[in-house]
Design a protein around this motif. Sequence first.
Motif, short mmCIF file in Angstrom:
data_model
loop_
_atom_site.label_atom_id
_atom_site.label_comp_id
_atom_site.label_asym_id
_atom_site.label_seq_id
_atom_site.Cartn_x
_atom_site.Cartn_y
_atom_site.Cartn_z
N THR A 107 -9.26 -46.81 28.93
CA THR A 107 -10.20 -45.73 29.21
C THR A 107 -11.58 -46.37 29.24
O THR A 107 -11.97 -47.07 28.29
N LEU A 108 -12.28 -46.15 30.32
CA LEU A 108 -13.66 -46.62 30.49
C LEU A 108 -14.54 -45.39 30.35
O LEU A 108 -14.35 -44.41 31.07
N TYR A 109 -15.49 -45.44 29.42
CA TYR A 109 -16.33 -44.26 29.22
C TYR A 109 -17.77 -44.65 28.91
O TYR A 109 -18.06 -45.76 28.49
N ARG A 110 -18.64 -43.70 29.13
CA ARG A 110 -20.06 -43.85 28.80
C ARG A 110 -20.32 -43.03 27.54
O ARG A 110 -20.16 -41.80 27.55
N PRO A 111 -20.72 -43.69 26.45
CA PRO A 111 -21.00 -42.94 25.22
C PRO A 111 -22.16 -41.98 25.43
O PRO A 111 -23.10 -42.28 26.18
N GLY A 112 -22.08 -40.85 24.77
CA GLY A 112 -23.17 -39.87 24.84
C GLY A 112 -24.32 -40.28 23.93
O GLY A 112 -24.15 -41.10 23.02
N ASP A 113 -25.46 -39.72 24.18
CA ASP A 113 -26.62 -39.98 23.31
C ASP A 113 -26.34 -39.41 21.93
O ASP A 113 -25.83 -38.30 21.79
N SER A 114 -26.67 -40.20 20.92
CA SER A 114 -26.45 -39.71 19.57
C SER A 114 -27.72 -39.04 19.07
O SER A 114 -28.83 -39.32 19.53
N GLY A 115 -27.53 -38.14 18.15
CA GLY A 115 -28.66 -37.45 17.53
C GLY A 115 -28.58 -37.64 16.03
O GLY A 115 -27.50 -37.88 15.48
N PHE A 116 -29.68 -37.55 15.37
CA PHE A 116 -29.71 -37.72 13.92
C PHE A 116 -29.62 -36.36 13.24
O PHE A 116 -30.41 -35.46 13.54
N ASP A 117 -28.64 -36.21 12.36
CA ASP A 117 -28.47 -34.99 11.58
C ASP A 117 -29.27 -35.14 10.29
O ASP A 117 -28.85 -35.86 9.38
N TRP A 118 -30.42 -34.48 10.24
CA TRP A 118 -31.31 -34.64 9.09
C TRP A 118 -30.69 -34.08 7.81
O TRP A 118 -30.96 -34.57 6.72
N ASN A 119 -29.84 -33.07 7.91
CA ASN A 119 -29.22 -32.48 6.72
C ASN A 119 -28.18 -33.43 6.12
O ASN A 119 -28.10 -33.58 4.91
N ALA A 120 -27.39 -34.06 6.98
CA ALA A 120 -26.34 -34.95 6.49
C ALA A 120 -26.84 -36.39 6.36
O ALA A 120 -26.23 -37.21 5.68
N ASP A 126 -26.01 -40.29 11.90
CA ASP A 126 -26.05 -40.16 13.36
C ASP A 126 -24.83 -39.37 13.81
O ASP A 126 -23.73 -39.58 13.32
N THR A 127 -25.04 -38.47 14.76
CA THR A 127 -23.96 -37.69 15.33
C THR A 127 -23.83 -38.07 16.80
O THR A 127 -24.76 -37.84 17.58
N PRO A 128 -22.70 -38.71 17.16
CA PRO A 128 -22.56 -39.11 18.56
C PRO A 128 -22.44 -37.91 19.49
O PRO A 128 -21.81 -36.91 19.14
N GLY A 129 -23.07 -38.03 20.65
CA GLY A 129 -22.96 -36.97 21.65
C GLY A 129 -21.66 -37.11 22.43
O GLY A 129 -20.94 -38.10 22.27
N PRO A 130 -21.35 -36.16 23.27
CA PRO A 130 -20.10 -36.23 24.04
C PRO A 130 -20.15 -37.39 25.04
O PRO A 130 -21.18 -37.66 25.64
N SER A 131 -19.02 -38.08 25.17
CA SER A 131 -18.95 -39.20 26.10
C SER A 131 -18.44 -38.70 27.46
O SER A 131 -17.84 -37.64 27.56
N THR A 132 -18.68 -39.51 28.49
CA THR A 132 -18.22 -39.20 29.84
C THR A 132 -17.17 -40.23 30.24
O THR A 132 -17.47 -41.43 30.27
N THR A 133 -15.95 -39.78 30.53
CA THR A 133 -14.90 -40.69 30.96
C THR A 133 -15.13 -41.04 32.42
O THR A 133 -15.21 -40.16 33.27
N LEU A 134 -15.21 -42.35 32.69
CA LEU A 134 -15.42 -42.84 34.06
C LEU A 134 -14.11 -43.21 34.73
O LEU A 134 -13.96 -43.09 35.94
N TYR A 135 -13.14 -43.70 33.94
CA TYR A 135 -11.84 -44.12 34.48
C TYR A 135 -10.85 -44.15 33.34
O TYR A 135 -11.17 -44.57 32.23
N SER A 136 -9.63 -43.76 33.64
CA SER A 136 -8.53 -43.89 32.70
C SER A 136 -7.29 -44.23 33.52
O SER A 136 -6.95 -43.50 34.45
N GLY A 137 -6.67 -45.37 33.21
CA GLY A 137 -5.50 -45.78 33.98
C GLY A 137 -5.15 -47.23 33.77
O GLY A 137 -5.59 -47.87 32.81
#
Length: 135
Positions: free
Chosen positions: A24-37, A40-51
């Motif tokens: 699976t080839l994917y582009r990681p999503g932008d992460s955001g910082f959870d100030w309460n916890a 870092d919270t990773p954002g949703p990734s985008t799958t470019l290819y799977s096969g």
Amino acid sequence: MSELDAVLAAGRLAAQELQRETITLYRPGDSGFDWNAGTDTPGPSTTLYSGPARVKPSAQSRGEEVNAGEVNTTQREYTVSVPWDTVIVSRPLPGDVIEVSTSPDARMVGLRLWVTGVQFSSMATAWRISGEDRS
């Protein structure tokens, strides 16, 4: 079909027979910082290819030890070949990730590679992506 086209078609078919891993080839999503916890919270990734793919160490890869974040790591280069006529959502960019999901070599399952480059050619038998293992 010209003689050259026939030779390329045969070469591309032979290259596909060597593609025994599934990736699976994917582009990681932008992460955001959870100030309460405080994490870092990773954002949703985008799958470019799977096969299917062929994953092999690059011939010139010796494994280079580097210090990353006060941790010694060894970087190894790999070449990942996918079918020449693969259609993807977006061209892979440095920083995209390749994960090996299945392989006849069980030790490769779970291997994570970071894309470092892509090779294009109308005369190629497969589409090749360069990546590095940062373990």
